[in-house]
Design an enzyme around this catalytic site. Structure first.
Site, PDB file in Angstrom:
ATOM      1  N   HIS A  72      62.458  29.685 -12.710  1.00  0.00           N
ATOM      2  CA  HIS A  72      61.356  28.848 -13.212  1.00  0.00           C
ATOM      3  C   HIS A  72      60.154  29.001 -12.295  1.00  0.00           C
ATOM      4  O   HIS A  72      60.232  28.706 -11.106  1.00  0.00           O
ATOM      5  CB  HIS A  72      61.782  27.380 -13.247  1.00  0.00           C
ATOM      6  N   TYR A 201      58.541  16.702 -16.365  1.00  0.00           N
ATOM      7  CA  TYR A 201      58.622  15.366 -15.753  1.00  0.00           C
ATOM      8  C   TYR A 201      57.626  14.472 -16.499  1.00  0.00           C
ATOM      9  O   TYR A 201      56.453  14.844 -16.623  1.00  0.00           O
ATOM     10  CB  TYR A 201      58.219  15.423 -14.273  1.00  0.00           C
ATOM     11  N   PRO A 294      66.711  11.694  -6.746  1.00  0.00           N
ATOM     12  CA  PRO A 294      66.737  13.052  -7.300  1.00  0.00           C
ATOM     13  C   PRO A 294      65.405  13.581  -7.848  1.00  0.00           C
ATOM     14  O   PRO A 294      65.321  14.749  -8.204  1.00  0.00           O
ATOM     15  CB  PRO A 294      67.769  12.947  -8.437  1.00  0.00           C
ATOM     16  N   LYS A 298      65.894  17.710  -4.304  1.00  0.00           N
ATOM     17  CA  LYS A 298      66.050  18.204  -2.925  1.00  0.00           C
ATOM     18  C   LYS A 298      67.458  18.067  -2.336  1.00  0.00           C
ATOM     19  O   LYS A 298      67.794  18.757  -1.367  1.00  0.00           O
ATOM     20  CB  LYS A 298      65.076  17.439  -1.999  1.00  0.00           C
ATOM     21  N   TYR A 386      58.023  21.439  -3.466  1.00  0.00           N
ATOM     22  CA  TYR A 386      59.048  21.600  -4.515  1.00  0.00           C
ATOM     23  C   TYR A 386      59.832  22.899  -4.331  1.00  0.00           C
ATOM     24  O   TYR A 386      61.050  22.929  -4.466  1.00  0.00           O
ATOM     25  CB  TYR A 386      58.388  21.566  -5.905  1.00  0.00           C
TER      26      TYR A 386
HETATM   27  P1  RFL Z   1      78.938  15.824  -2.255  1.00  0.00           P
HETATM   28  O1  RFL Z   1      78.587  16.751  -3.339  1.00  0.00           O
HETATM   29  O2  RFL Z   1      78.911  14.356  -2.544  1.00  0.00           O
HETATM   30  O3  RFL Z   1      80.361  16.239  -1.718  1.00  0.00           O
HETATM   31  C1  RFL Z   1      81.125  15.410  -0.857  1.00  0.00           C
HETATM   32  C2  RFL Z   1      82.596  15.718  -1.107  1.00  0.00           C
HETATM   33  O4  RFL Z   1      83.395  14.942  -0.217  1.00  0.00           O
HETATM   34  C3  RFL Z   1      84.488  14.395  -0.938  1.00  0.00           C
HETATM   35  N1  RFL Z   1      84.947  13.222  -0.182  1.00  0.00           N
HETATM   36  C4  RFL Z   1      86.015  13.259   0.662  1.00  0.00           C
HETATM   37  N2  RFL Z   1      86.850  14.254   0.978  1.00  0.00           N
HETATM   38  C5  RFL Z   1      87.844  13.977   1.884  1.00  0.00           C
HETATM   39  N3  RFL Z   1      88.007  12.739   2.429  1.00  0.00           N
HETATM   40  C6  RFL Z   1      87.197  11.736   2.121  1.00  0.00           C
HETATM   41  N4  RFL Z   1      87.369  10.540   2.666  1.00  0.00           N
HETATM   42  C7  RFL Z   1      86.130  11.961   1.197  1.00  0.00           C
HETATM   43  N5  RFL Z   1      85.140  11.195   0.676  1.00  0.00           N
HETATM   44  C8  RFL Z   1      84.446  11.971  -0.153  1.00  0.00           C
HETATM   45  C9  RFL Z   1      83.912  14.084  -2.303  1.00  0.00           C
HETATM   46  O5  RFL Z   1      84.911  13.974  -3.299  1.00  0.00           O
HETATM   47  C10 RFL Z   1      83.025  15.308  -2.518  1.00  0.00           C
HETATM   48  O6  RFL Z   1      83.723  16.362  -3.126  1.00  0.00           O
HETATM   49  O7  RFL Z   1      77.998  16.025  -0.971  1.00  0.00           O
HETATM   50  P2  RFL Z   1      77.298  17.378  -0.394  1.00  0.00           P
HETATM   51  O8  RFL Z   1      78.279  18.493  -0.320  1.00  0.00           O
HETATM   52  O9  RFL Z   1      76.576  16.934   0.795  1.00  0.00           O
HETATM   53  O10 RFL Z   1      76.251  17.808  -1.529  1.00  0.00           O
HETATM   54  C11 RFL Z   1      75.123  17.024  -1.818  1.00  0.00           C
HETATM   55  C12 RFL Z   1      74.747  17.138  -3.299  1.00  0.00           C
HETATM   56  O11 RFL Z   1      75.890  16.878  -4.085  1.00  0.00           O
HETATM   57  C13 RFL Z   1      73.614  16.168  -3.686  1.00  0.00           C
HETATM   58  O12 RFL Z   1      72.664  16.066  -2.654  1.00  0.00           O
HETATM   59  C14 RFL Z   1      72.885  16.629  -4.969  1.00  0.00           C
HETATM   60  O13 RFL Z   1      73.719  16.601  -6.074  1.00  0.00           O
HETATM   61  C15 RFL Z   1      71.667  15.743  -5.226  1.00  0.00           C
HETATM   62  N6  RFL Z   1      70.973  16.063  -6.490  1.00  0.00           N
HETATM   63  C16 RFL Z   1      70.105  17.118  -6.568  1.00  0.00           C
HETATM   64  N7  RFL Z   1      69.903  17.931  -5.514  1.00  0.00           N
HETATM   65  C17 RFL Z   1      69.095  19.028  -5.620  1.00  0.00           C
HETATM   66  O14 RFL Z   1      68.911  19.746  -4.628  1.00  0.00           O
HETATM   67  N8  RFL Z   1      68.468  19.385  -6.799  1.00  0.00           N
HETATM   68  C18 RFL Z   1      68.616  18.620  -7.911  1.00  0.00           C
HETATM   69  O15 RFL Z   1      68.100  19.001  -8.965  1.00  0.00           O
HETATM   70  C19 RFL Z   1      69.422  17.422  -7.813  1.00  0.00           C
HETATM   71  N9  RFL Z   1      69.635  16.666  -8.888  1.00  0.00           N
HETATM   72  C20 RFL Z   1      71.229  15.321  -7.638  1.00  0.00           C
HETATM   73  C21 RFL Z   1      70.524  15.638  -8.832  1.00  0.00           C
HETATM   74  C22 RFL Z   1      72.161  14.293  -7.648  1.00  0.00           C
HETATM   75  C23 RFL Z   1      72.385  13.589  -8.802  1.00  0.00           C
HETATM   76  N10 RFL Z   1      73.366  12.571  -8.742  1.00  0.00           N
HETATM   77  C24 RFL Z   1      74.390  12.422  -9.696  1.00  0.00           C
HETATM   78  C25 RFL Z   1      73.558  11.850  -7.495  1.00  0.00           C
HETATM   79  C26 RFL Z   1      70.731  14.923  -9.984  1.00  0.00           C
HETATM   80  C27 RFL Z   1      71.628  13.879  -9.979  1.00  0.00           C
HETATM   81  C28 RFL Z   1      71.787  13.110 -11.254  1.00  0.00           C
HETATM   82  C1  PHB Z   2      68.595  18.644 -13.132  1.00  0.00           C
HETATM   83  O1  PHB Z   2      68.405  19.638 -13.844  1.00  0.00           O
HETATM   84  O2  PHB Z   2      69.693  18.050 -13.095  1.00  0.00           O
HETATM   85  C2  PHB Z   2      67.489  18.082 -12.311  1.00  0.00           C
HETATM   86  C3  PHB Z   2      66.265  18.746 -12.307  1.00  0.00           C
HETATM   87  C4  PHB Z   2      65.227  18.228 -11.552  1.00  0.00           C
HETATM   88  C5  PHB Z   2      65.409  17.072 -10.819  1.00  0.00           C
HETATM   89  C6  PHB Z   2      66.633  16.425 -10.821  1.00  0.00           C
HETATM   90  C7  PHB Z   2      67.680  16.938 -11.574  1.00  0.00           C
HETATM   91  O3  PHB Z   2      64.368  16.558 -10.117  1.00  0.00           O
END
Ligand code: RFL
Ligand code: PHB
Length: 392
Positions: A72, A201, A294, A298, A386
C-alpha cells in the site's frame, strides 16, 4: 531442564525472537499457554512497516508474504463527506504492506518447527523467578500436566499485556505510564471484495470507522463503539448498516459490499508503557512492555523492533560475555516506543468522536484534519510516522 533463552509467549514477539536467536546459533525454548490453532487463528494487526517487511525477508520468512501481502503506497482519510489521500511513496519513498498478523505467526511457527525448535503450546501455571540471579527460572506444567523448572541464562517476557512476566517484577522497580480511552473498536472480518485498494480512515459524526482488508476477497472493518459494548446487540445487519452510514462518501465512492461475517470482536483502547523494559535477567518485549491504541497500526511493528534489538544484544552477550548491550536494550527501544505512543495517541484523538467533547473540541478536530490536508509538512509528518521511524 536448561536453555540459553527462555521465552514466555508465542505471539509475534516470542516466535520472532526465537527465530532470530536460532540464526545466531543461540538456543531458546518458547512456552505458550494457548494452543497452536488458537494463536494461528487470532485475528489482529494487518499493517507491516517497511522495516518489518525487510527484516522478515532478510531472515528467510518472507516467501508467502511476498506472494500474498498487499503493498500500500498510501492511505485515505475521509471527513466532512470527502476523501483525501496521503501518498506515502511520494512523501517518504516508502510503503507499507498489508499482511495479517496471524499469517506472520503461521509463517514463524512453520519456520521454527522446520528448524526443530522447542515450542511448547498449552502449557499451564507459568511463573518466573530468580530474575536477578545468574539462573533465572521458568516453572510450568506441560500439556500433560507434568511439572518443569526451566533454568535459563536470560528470560524474554513476550507474553503480552496480560502475561505473568511484567507482574513478576518487584513493586517499585517499574514505572507505568498509562492512558485509557473512553472508546473501543468493534472489528469484523468479512467475505467481501474490498471497495478501495488502500485503507480508509473515517472521522464521522456517528464515530470513527476504518476500512481495511486481508486479501482481494476478505475485508477487515472497524467501527468505533463503547468500551463495554455488548456484541449480542450487534447482529450482522446492524453492523453493515452502521458501516454503510459511516463509510458513505462522495459520489465516486463505491458502496460497501456486504458478505458473510467470518469473525467479530471488541477491542478496547489503551496507551501504556512500563519503564525500564528490563529487571535483572528478565527482558520484556512487545505488548508485555507497551501498548498503543491500534489507530496508528504500530503494535506489531514495535514488537518486531524490540526483539530485533534484543536478539542483537543477546548475540553480543554470548560473543563477549558482556552485559553492556543488553543493559542498553530498554533505553534503545523506549526512544522509538515513545514516538509510536505519541503518534498512536495523536491518530486516536484526531480521528474519534469522544463522548463529552464539546462542539468547540469537535471543530478543533475538523480544523486539524483540514490543516493536515492542506499542509505538505503535516502530511509528511503523518507519512513518516505511519511507514515507521528509524530505530536510531
Ligand atoms: P501477543 O500477540 O499478545 O502475544 C503474547 C503471547 O503470550 C501468550 N501468553 C502466555 N504464554 C505463556 N504463559 C503465560 N502466562 C502467558 N500469557 C500470555 C499469549 O497467549 C500470546 O500468544 O503479544 P506480542 O507478541 O507482543 O505481539 C503484539 C501484537 O500482537 C500487537 O501489538 C498487535 O496485534 C497490535 N495491533 C496492531 N499492530 C500493528 O502493528 N499494526 C496493526 O495494524 C495493528 N492492528 C492490533 C491491531 C491489535 C488489535 N487488537 C485485537 C488488540 C488491531 C487490533 C484489533
Ligand atoms: C487492520 O487491517 O487490522 C488494521 C489496519 C490499520 C490499523 C489497525 C488495524 O490502524
Amino acid at each position: 531442564m536448561r536453555t540459553q533463552v527462555g521465552i514466555v509467549g508465542a505471539g509475534p514477539a516470542g516466535l520472532l525472537l526465537s527465530h532470530l536467536l536460532h540464526l545466531q546459533g543461540i538456543e531458546s525454548m518458547v512456552l505458550e499457554i494457548r494452543s497452536r490453532e488458537y494463536v494461528e487463528g487470532r485475528i489482529r494487526a494487518g499493517v507491516l512497516e517497511q522495516g518489518t517487511v525487510d527484516l522478515l525477508n532478510e531472515t528467510g520468512l518472507g516467501e508467502r508474504m511476498r506472494r500474498e501481502g498487499l503493498s500500500h503506497e498510501g492511505i485515505n482519510i475521509r471527513f466532512a463527506g470527502h476523501t483525501h489521500r496521503i501518498d506515502f511513496v511520494d512523501l517518504t519513498g516508502k510503503a507499507v504492506t498489508v499482511y495479517g498478523q496471524h499469517e506472520v505467526v503461521k509463517d514463524l511457527i512453520a519456520a521454527r518447527l522446520k528448524a526443530g525448535a522447542q515450542l511448547h503450546f498449552e502449557v499451564d501455571q507459568v511463573g518466573v523467578s530468580d530474575l536477578d540471579t545468574p539462573a533465572p527460572t521458568i516453572r510450568f506444567l506441560d500439556r500433560d500436566g507434568a511439572e518443569h523448572a526451566l533454568v535459563c541464562d536470560v528470560i524474554a517476557g513476550c507474553d503480552g499485556f496480560h502475561g505473568v512476566c511484567r507482574p513478576a517484577i518487584p513493586a517499585g522497580r517499574l514505572t507505568m505510564y498509562e492512558r485509557e480511552y473512553p472508546l473501543a473498536w468493534l472489528g469484523i472480518l468479512a467475505e467481501s471484495h474490498p471497495i478501495s485498494h488502500e485503507l480508509i480512515y473515517v472521522y464521522h459524526e456517528r464515530g470513527f470507522a476504518l476500512f481495511s482488508m486481508r486479501s482481494p476477497r476478505i475485508t477487515r472493518l472497524y467501527l468505533q463503539c463503547a468500551p463495554d459494548e455488548d456484541l449480542a446487540l450487534w447482529p450482522d445487519d446492524r453492523i453493515w448498516d452502521e458501516l454503510q452510514r459511516r463509510l458513505a462518501g462522495d459520489e465516486e465512492t463505491p458502496i460497501l459490499q456486504e458478505g458473510p461475517i467470518l469473525q467479530k470482536g471488541v477491542t478496547t483502547m489503551r496507551s501504556f508503557v512500563a519503564e525500564p523494559m528490563q529487571f535483572g535477567r528478565l527482558f520484556l518485549a512487545g505488548d508485555a512492555a507497551h501498548i498503543v491504541p491500534p489507530t496508528g497500526a504500530k503494535g506489531l511493528n514495535l514488537a518486531v523492533t524490540d526483539v530485533s534489538v534484543l536478539a542483537q544484544a543477546l548475540a553480543a552477550f554470548y560473543a563477549s560475555g558482556s552485559f553492556e548491550e543488553l543493559d542498553r536494550y530498554s533505553a534503545t527501544c523506549l526512544r522509538r516506543v515513545w514516538k509510536a505512543e505519541r503518534f498512536s495517541a495523536w491518530m486516536t484523538s484526531t480521528l474519534h468522536r469522544f463522548p463529552g467533547h464539546t462542539p468547540f473540541e469537535q471543530r478543533v478536530q475538523l480544523a486539524e484534519l483540514d490543516y493536515l490536508m492542506s499542509s505538505h509538512a503535516a502530511q509528511k509528518s503523518l507519512a513518516e510516522n505511519y511507514v515507521g521511524l528509524p530505530l536510531r
